[in-house]
Design a protein around this motif. Structure first.
Motif, mmCIF file in Angstrom:
data_model
loop_
_atom_site.group_PDB
_atom_site.id
_atom_site.type_symbol
_atom_site.label_atom_id
_atom_site.label_comp_id
_atom_site.label_asym_id
_atom_site.label_seq_id
_atom_site.Cartn_x
_atom_site.Cartn_y
_atom_site.Cartn_z
ATOM 1 N N UNK A 95 0.839 -1.207 0.000
ATOM 2 C CA UNK A 95 0.000 0.000 0.000
ATOM 3 C C UNK A 95 0.866 1.245 0.000
ATOM 4 N N UNK A 96 0.814 2.066 -1.052
ATOM 5 C CA UNK A 96 1.604 3.298 -1.076
ATOM 6 C C UNK A 96 1.216 4.217 0.079
ATOM 7 N N UNK A 97 2.216 4.864 0.688
ATOM 8 C CA UNK A 97 1.967 5.839 1.735
ATOM 9 C C UNK A 97 1.877 5.290 3.140
ATOM 10 N N UNK A 98 2.064 3.989 3.337
ATOM 11 C CA UNK A 98 1.925 3.447 4.697
ATOM 12 C C UNK A 98 3.275 3.202 5.363
ATOM 13 N N UNK A 99 4.303 3.856 4.913
ATOM 14 C CA UNK A 99 5.628 3.683 5.505
ATOM 15 C C UNK A 99 5.593 4.075 6.986
ATOM 16 N N UNK A 130 7.785 3.385 -5.924
ATOM 17 C CA UNK A 130 6.736 4.394 -5.734
ATOM 18 C C UNK A 130 6.501 5.260 -6.971
ATOM 19 N N UNK A 131 7.182 4.912 -8.089
ATOM 20 C CA UNK A 131 6.954 5.674 -9.321
ATOM 21 C C UNK A 131 7.210 4.774 -10.524
ATOM 22 N N UNK A 132 6.676 5.167 -11.669
ATOM 23 C CA UNK A 132 6.861 4.419 -12.909
ATOM 24 C C UNK A 132 8.244 4.739 -13.477
ATOM 25 N N UNK A 133 8.986 3.702 -13.819
ATOM 26 C CA UNK A 133 10.314 3.893 -14.384
ATOM 27 C C UNK A 133 10.241 4.048 -15.904
ATOM 28 N N UNK A 155 0.313 -10.057 -3.224
ATOM 29 C CA UNK A 155 -0.985 -10.425 -3.789
ATOM 30 C C UNK A 155 -1.466 -9.406 -4.810
ATOM 31 N N UNK A 156 -0.982 -8.162 -4.710
ATOM 32 C CA UNK A 156 -1.466 -7.100 -5.585
ATOM 33 C C UNK A 156 -0.288 -6.297 -6.116
ATOM 34 N N UNK A 188 0.174 5.714 -6.559
ATOM 35 C CA UNK A 188 -0.629 5.781 -5.344
ATOM 36 C C UNK A 188 -1.577 4.584 -5.248
ATOM 37 N N UNK A 189 -1.881 3.999 -6.387
ATOM 38 C CA UNK A 189 -2.678 2.777 -6.494
ATOM 39 C C UNK A 189 -2.045 1.935 -7.597
ATOM 40 N N UNK A 190 -2.397 0.641 -7.703
ATOM 41 C CA UNK A 190 -1.855 -0.178 -8.796
ATOM 42 C C UNK A 190 -2.042 0.495 -10.154
ATOM 43 N N UNK A 191 -0.983 0.493 -10.969
ATOM 44 C CA UNK A 191 -0.955 1.179 -12.262
ATOM 45 C C UNK A 191 -0.864 0.147 -13.386
#
Length: 350
Positions: A95-99, A130-133, A155-156, A188-191
């Motif tokens: 989950x992005x942002x849960x560090x 956390x970003x698209x390469x 899983x995701x 921020x969500x699956x891309x």
């Protein structure tokens, strides 16, 4: 009686009475001393027993707080208030942002533990990426393998590759030409990433080789050098035919034909083994690929090391390959990519 005798008797009596008193006094004081020692020992024993009981009882029991989903700082404060010792483990999350968030704890909230017990806390160290390469210029199979490895066990996955769009280009087949979303896009969500991939040059043509009279080994060498799809067939060699060679080949009016044009080629094979080898045609059906792939036929004799018979380019679909190998040899057809080899079919020559 003389005065001297009287004094001696008095002295003698006095001394006898005095020593007796002293002995009785000492005897009385000894009992008191003994009682004092016994009383002191009993008091000390009771004190030791009380201290031992307190130590055995230990710290009082406490209720373990539920800190799952909370930030690490808040969780540590709650643990400190309960006199519990946290043991920290770090793990990537999905989950992005849960560090810095508590993902798991053991024992769970609500459990009863003694004060100063150790509580295991699994803390998020953030997402793997956390970003698209930038994938432009890379081979799509290599990118697929990279992302599968990156998100193995999750899983995701945060990046999913959509079905690519292919187009002709001078770049090598399988090269990523365009991507959407672009490099640097925050996750921020699956891309889902869309790629435009090269099919390879579509303007190149191939010269059809003259295979008449060629042996199996000669034909295999031609397969490795040309971008044609040979459809091999065979029949039992008859009178006047050289067993083990090409006796018929499809002809074309043009000298050059488009890449991966199908060319019919027929062998005349011996009825029995020739030179210790069994002759035949290996056939298989591959998936239809959007661009050509490397196909390899390998041989593993009963006695001896494995070796490669031929490696060639093929667009998928029906595959035929001539062979001449000893009886009992295993033939293995594989598709070779940047991700490795994938076995497609295996037979044993009888």
């Amino acid at each position: 009686m003389k005065l001297k005798d009287i004094l001696l008797k008095l002295k003698e009596k006095f001394l006898r009475i005095d020593f007796h008193a002293v002995f009785e006094r000492l005897q009385s004081n000894g009992k008191l001393l003994l009682m004092t020692v016994i009383a002191t020992f009993v008091v000390m024993s009771l004190a030791c027993l009380a201290v031992f009981s307190v130590n055995v009882k230990g710290p009082e029991q406490v209720l373990v707080p539920d800190v799952t989903g909370k930030k690490l700082t808040a969780a540590l404060i709650e643990m400190q208030a309960k006199k519990l010792y946290p043991e920290i483990q770090l793990r990537y999350s999905e989950t992005p942002g849960d560090e810095g968030t508590i993902l798991e704890q053991n024992p769970s909230g609500g459990a009863i533990r003694k004060g100063f017990s150790h509580i295991s806390l699994v803390v998020s160290r953030g997402v793997v990426i956390d970003h698209v390469e930038n994938y432009i210029g890379e081979n799509i199979d290599a990118v697929r393998m990279k992302l599968q490895t990156l998100f193995a066990g999750t899983a995701k996955p945060l990046i999913v590759i959509a079905s690519p769009q292919y187009k002709a280009d001078t770049a090598e087949a399988g090269t990523i030409l365009e991507q959407d979303p672009p490099e640097g896009t925050s996750i921020t969500d699956p891309v889902t990433v869309h790629f435009v991939v090269s099919r390879g040059p579509n303007f190149e043509n191939t010269r059809v080789p003259d295979l008449l009279g060629n042996s199996v080994n000669d034909v295999l060498q031609q397969m490795a050098r040309t971008r044609l799809v040979f459809d091999f067939t065979s029949h039992e060699a008859g009178p006047g035919e050289n067993a083990g060679t090409v006796v018929r080949e499809q002809t074309f009016e043009e000298e050059l034909v488009p890449n991966y044009t199908h060319v019919a080629v027929e062998f005349a094979f011996p009825r029995q083994t020739l030179g210790g080898n069994v002759y035949g045609i290996f056939d298989a059906v591959l998936p239809a690929y959007p661009y050509s792939v490397q196909v390899k036929l390998a041989a593993k004799p009963e006695d001896g090391d494995a070796y490669t018979i031929v490696t060639f380019s093929h667009p998928g679909g029906a595959v035929t390959i001539p062979y001449a190998v000893p009886k009992g040899t295993d033939l293995i057809l594989s598709v070779v990519s940047s991700a490795g080899e994938t076995e497609r079919k295996r037979i044993t020559v009888r």
